[in-house]
Enzyme design. Structure first.
Site, mmCIF file in Angstrom:
data_model
loop_
_atom_site.group_PDB
_atom_site.id
_atom_site.type_symbol
_atom_site.label_atom_id
_atom_site.label_comp_id
_atom_site.label_asym_id
_atom_site.label_seq_id
_atom_site.Cartn_x
_atom_site.Cartn_y
_atom_site.Cartn_z
ATOM 1 C CG HIS A 139 7.880 22.859 5.308
ATOM 2 N ND1 HIS A 139 9.375 23.155 4.889
ATOM 3 C CD2 HIS A 139 8.048 23.029 6.754
ATOM 4 C CE1 HIS A 139 9.940 23.418 6.140
ATOM 5 N NE2 HIS A 139 9.129 23.527 7.122
ATOM 6 N N GLY A 190 7.109 26.824 4.119
ATOM 7 C CA GLY A 190 7.028 26.023 2.718
ATOM 8 C C GLY A 190 6.406 27.102 1.779
ATOM 9 C CB ALA A 248 7.165 19.418 11.144
ATOM 10 N NE ARG A 265 0.122 17.284 17.621
ATOM 11 C CZ ARG A 265 1.064 16.734 18.446
ATOM 12 N NH1 ARG A 265 0.827 16.004 19.105
ATOM 13 N NH2 ARG A 265 2.329 17.195 18.143
ATOM 14 C CG ASP A 310 3.437 24.255 13.005
ATOM 15 O OD1 ASP A 310 3.304 23.498 11.823
ATOM 16 O OD2 ASP A 310 3.704 24.143 14.072
#
Length: 428
Positions: free
Chosen positions: A41, A17, A39, A304, A13
């Protein structure tokens, strides 16, 4: 730049991206070499905002060929849904700009089931899985009990192979978890609805990459998650189930002979963490909520809330080392503009001893952060395009991080948009 790997330095995170999207203008090919749809991007550009999970971040850049390598956990259902979402925003996805390695293994329907069932069994000892089937998938891959994408081109073989795997997997579903077994009809429906619809993208990407390299094409390798989620070098057992390291990129891409010239490590200007596991610099209460709100820190895949904390020099230095990063992109510096004093975790205290080395995973449970504070700049920097135009306090913050992690910071992101970036070469 020639061939480059873009990797996460921390828990994931970090903003990979947005950097792949920015730099893909300089590259011909973008390859995802590991991980799956667990996960996301996030990319923001003139075409809109995209939360990409399986598709390489170069997919929204015209003229770039995107590859899903053999190291990827290829989920046909999620991939098709994602293709539909980006095409609705005007992005063309065809076999010309998206290619799937025929050696990529398919994530099968029962992998998600097993992921959720195991988290339920673990209860309060759970790993914080996104329940996308990643751990069961990689477990089966290393047992040689998966389907390769290339098998979609051999329907009779595929049908028998799936039946054999189903009989084996139903033993686990029914006898270990007391769950519903799969039937041949279930698998036939899955093949027709999802798997067969990605057949046109499947090819020998190894040959394609080798020929592209010979022709002088530039290749970017895009990683998922970060150093601390790596299966071998991360905060075991709270890791992903694949190798997030730049060193794995040639293998997971389908072109083991690839040479990587630049490893661009992505570091956020503060720390974030999705999921379970030790997080030494974590903030709590109102302090954490303020940072979370300011940085919009919510998971791209799950939605979340992310755990947030101070910039962690100890973890970041370790991430730089294991990735062998040659340069760094520091993202989200603008988020810290609201702070009067900015906390930085410069050392850990473990068993009463101060250390700047990242400890063995078990020892992380006993580590305490040593925090230093830096002056904030208290002004909007999101429009800044030149290093010298940043407030002195912001430059001091970046320079301190650069010195501590011993790796040049060549990009400073001051916003999520493609052009909200300061390019800083040769320390200027």
């Amino acid at each position: 730049m020639s061939n480059c790997a873009v990797v996460g330095i921390n828990w994931g995170d970090e903003g990979k991206g947005r950097m792949v999207d920015l730099l893909s203008q300089e590259y011909d090919i973008v390859v995802r070499f590991q991980g799956g749809g667990n996960a996301g991007h996030t990319v923001i550009n003139d075409k809109g905002k995209f939360a990409l999970h399986l598709l390489p971040s170069g997919i929204v850049r015209d003229g770039v060929v995107n590859i899903l390598g053999n190291g990827v956990a290829l989920d046909p259902e999620n991939l098709l849904n994602e293709i539909g979402q980006v095409t609705e925003k005007g992005v063309s996805v065809t076999p010309e700009n998206l290619k799937i390695s025929d050696r990529a293994s398919l994530l099968l329907p029962w992998h998600r089931d097993l992921d959720e069932l195991e988290e339920q069994r673990l209860a309060d000892k759970k790993f914080g899985s996104t329940k996308q089937g990643i751990a069961p998938f990689y477990s089966d891959k290393y047992q040689k009990k998966t389907i390769l994408a290339g098998e979609l081109l051999y329907p009779e073989h595929l049908k028998q192979h799936l039946k054999d795997l189903m009989e084996w997997k139903n033993l686990t579903l029914t006898k270990v978890y007391n769950a519903k077994p799969y039937t041949e009809a279930d698998l036939d429906k899955w093949v027709d609805t999802y798997a067969n619809k990605i057949k046109d993208f499947v090819c020998d990407t190894g040959v394609y990459l080798k020929e592209a390299n010979k022709a002088g094409k530039k290749i970017m390798f895009e990683a998922q998650l970060g150093s601390l989620r790596d299966l071998d070098y991360g905060i075991h057992p709270y890791t992903t189930s694949s190798n997030t390291m730049a060193a794995y990129a040639p293998i997971g891409s389908g072109y083991p002979g690839a040479k990587i010239d630049t490893v661009l490590g992505i570091v956020k200007a503060y720390s974030t963490c999705v999921g379970e596991g030790p997080f030494v610099s974590e903030m709590f209460g109102e302090e954490a909520e303020a940072l979370r709100k300011e940085g919009d820190e919510y998971g791209a895949k799950t939605g979340r809330p992310r755990r947030v904390g101070a910039m962690d020099i100890v973890a970041t230095r370790y991430g730089v080392e294991v990735q062998a990063a040659t340069e760094i992109a520091l993202t989200k510096l603008d988020v810290l503009s609201y702070m009067d004093k900015i906390p930085v975790c410069t050392h850990y205290e473990v068993d009463g001893q101060k250390t700047d080395r990242f400890p063995f995973p078990v020892a992380l449970d006993y580590a305490k952060p040593v925090i230093e504070y830096f002056d904030g700049w208290k002004c909007d920097i999101s429009g800044v395009k030149k290093w010298e135009d940043l407030p002195e306090a912001a430059r001091n913050y970046v320079l301190f991080i650069e010195k501590q992690i011993d790796c040049p910071i060549t990009y400073v992101s001051v916003g999520p948009e493609r052009d909200s970036i300061i390019v800083r070469k040769d320390g200027k």
